[in-house]
Design an enzyme around this catalytic site. Structure first.
Site, PDB file in Angstrom:
ATOM      1  N   GLU A  44      12.987   3.727   0.384  1.00  0.00           N
ATOM      2  CA  GLU A  44      12.225   4.235   1.720  1.00  0.00           C
ATOM      3  C   GLU A  44      13.070   4.290   3.138  1.00  0.00           C
ATOM      4  O   GLU A  44      12.559   4.015   3.972  1.00  0.00           O
ATOM      5  CB  GLU A  44      11.117   3.321   1.917  1.00  0.00           C
ATOM      6  CG  GLU A  44       9.946   3.132   0.772  1.00  0.00           C
ATOM      7  CD  GLU A  44       9.471   4.655   0.525  1.00  0.00           C
ATOM      8  OE1 GLU A  44       9.125   5.552   1.556  1.00  0.00           O
ATOM      9  OE2 GLU A  44       9.208   5.002  -0.729  1.00  0.00           O
ATOM     10  N   PHE A  72       0.769  -1.237  -0.176  1.00  0.00           N
ATOM     11  CA  PHE A  72      -0.105   0.103   0.136  1.00  0.00           C
ATOM     12  C   PHE A  72       0.916   1.163  -0.118  1.00  0.00           C
ATOM     13  O   PHE A  72       1.949   1.348   0.895  1.00  0.00           O
ATOM     14  CB  PHE A  72      -0.830   0.036   1.333  1.00  0.00           C
ATOM     15  CG  PHE A  72      -1.594   1.219   1.290  1.00  0.00           C
ATOM     16  CD1 PHE A  72      -3.058   1.257   0.573  1.00  0.00           C
ATOM     17  CD2 PHE A  72      -1.496   2.139   2.235  1.00  0.00           C
ATOM     18  CE1 PHE A  72      -3.863   2.451   0.745  1.00  0.00           C
ATOM     19  CE2 PHE A  72      -2.193   3.472   2.285  1.00  0.00           C
ATOM     20  CZ  PHE A  72      -3.255   3.710   1.353  1.00  0.00           C
ATOM     21  N   GLY A  73       0.588   2.008  -0.892  1.00  0.00           N
ATOM     22  CA  GLY A  73       1.458   3.325  -0.971  1.00  0.00           C
ATOM     23  C   GLY A  73       0.572   4.355  -0.811  1.00  0.00           C
ATOM     24  O   GLY A  73      -0.724   4.425  -1.518  1.00  0.00           O
ATOM     25  N   TYR A  74       1.028   5.533  -0.007  1.00  0.00           N
ATOM     26  CA  TYR A  74       0.220   6.493   0.600  1.00  0.00           C
ATOM     27  C   TYR A  74       0.831   7.865   0.039  1.00  0.00           C
ATOM     28  O   TYR A  74       0.258   9.242   0.660  1.00  0.00           O
ATOM     29  CB  TYR A  74      -0.377   6.520   1.775  1.00  0.00           C
ATOM     30  CG  TYR A  74       1.158   6.445   2.550  1.00  0.00           C
ATOM     31  CD1 TYR A  74       1.536   5.128   3.069  1.00  0.00           C
ATOM     32  CD2 TYR A  74       1.547   7.578   3.365  1.00  0.00           C
ATOM     33  CE1 TYR A  74       2.719   5.092   3.706  1.00  0.00           C
ATOM     34  CE2 TYR A  74       2.640   7.497   4.243  1.00  0.00           C
ATOM     35  CZ  TYR A  74       3.325   6.302   4.330  1.00  0.00           C
ATOM     36  OH  TYR A  74       4.390   6.174   5.202  1.00  0.00           O
ATOM     37  N   GLY A  75       2.208   8.205  -0.283  1.00  0.00           N
ATOM     38  CA  GLY A  75       3.084   9.213  -0.503  1.00  0.00           C
ATOM     39  C   GLY A  75       3.314   9.335  -1.871  1.00  0.00           C
ATOM     40  O   GLY A  75       2.594   8.970  -2.802  1.00  0.00           O
ATOM     41  N   SER A  76       4.770   9.304  -1.953  1.00  0.00           N
ATOM     42  CA  SER A  76       5.132   9.398  -3.501  1.00  0.00           C
ATOM     43  C   SER A  76       4.911   7.814  -4.122  1.00  0.00           C
ATOM     44  O   SER A  76       4.932   7.752  -5.483  1.00  0.00           O
ATOM     45  CB  SER A  76       6.790   9.425  -3.333  1.00  0.00           C
ATOM     46  OG  SER A  76       7.374   8.368  -2.902  1.00  0.00           O
TER      47      SER A  76
HETATM   48  C1  SIN Z   1       4.596   5.715   0.570  1.00  0.00           C
HETATM   49  O1  SIN Z   1       4.469   6.679  -0.281  1.00  0.00           O
HETATM   50  O2  SIN Z   1       3.872   4.751   0.825  1.00  0.00           O
HETATM   51  C2  SIN Z   1       5.482   6.121   1.671  1.00  0.00           C
HETATM   52  C3  SIN Z   1       6.214   7.613   1.476  1.00  0.00           C
HETATM   53  C4  SIN Z   1       6.759   8.011   0.451  1.00  0.00           C
HETATM   54  O3  SIN Z   1       7.588   7.251  -0.139  1.00  0.00           O
HETATM   55  O4  SIN Z   1       6.638   9.282   0.044  1.00  0.00           O
END
Ligand code: SIN
Length: 191
Positions: A104, A29-33
């Site tokens: 990460e 699951f990704g929530y940022g980049s």
């Molecule tokens: C993410 O995107 O899930 C982690 C935070 C990031 O890499 O910005």
């Protein structure tokens, strides 16, 4: 790397993680980049959400959107019982985590979570979370202070401002309501 960037380096800890050992495919699951920059191999990609976590610009970035001496601000997840975080899920093969752990590495740990996919399926998967215990954690600040900090930060992956604007854009395309991210975007565009 200065001392705090070194202390925040989570590559070795993540390599020892054994969640989903023996599985040939794992949901991430990704929530940022990870929502908008999917430059890693994946088998399937679809909008998803997780419960119990709120997205916050509370993590320092020594390696992507800032430097060890002038860290930028990027998102992490903070436990919040009633919160739902909308993001993007990727079905990946376990080998993909080797490069994701490097991407990460600044404080993020792979944690297990339950995901709800946009087609209604539920799945167990992994999410990278930088907890308040990591050395690069910056914590809460007002949305205006966060916007000011972001406006001044740059790192090897580019301007911190672009990270925020790409994320806000990606969230709008997902139809996600994220008052924290959108308020910081508004403050930034007002500067
Ligand atoms: C993410 O995107 O899930 C982690 C935070 C990031 O890499 O910005």
């Amino acid at each position: 790397m200065n001392a705090s960037a070194e202390r925040a380096d989570t590559i070795a800890i993540n390599r020892r993680m054994t969640h989903f050992d023996g599985h040939s495919q794992v949901w991430l699951f990704g929530y940022g980049s990870l929502i908008y920059k999917a430059d890693f191999p994946h088998i399937e990609r679809r909008p998803a959400s997780i419960r119990g976590w709120a997205r916050r610009f509370w993590q320092g970035s020594h390696d992507h959107r800032g430097t060890p001496t002038a860290p930028g601000r990027v998102v992490t997840l903070i436990a919040e019982a009633d919160a739902t975080c909308v993001g993007m899920a990727y079905l990946v093969s376990p080998e993909t985590f080797a490069s994701l752990d490097v991407r990460e590495k600044n404080g993020y740990l792979r944690l297990a979570t339950e995901l709800t996919l946009d087609d209604g399926r539920h799945a167990n998967g992994l999410v990278y979370i930088a907890t308040p215990a990591n050395a690069a954690f910056l914590g809460a600040a007002s949305e205006r202070e966060i916007a000011l900090h972001i406006s001044r930060s740059h790192g090897p992956s580019g301007a911190n401002r672009d990270y925020l604007l790409h994320l806000a854009d990606a969230l709008r395309r997902l139809g996600a309501d994220d008052p924290h991210v959108f308020a910081i975007e508004r403050e930034l565009l007002r500067l």
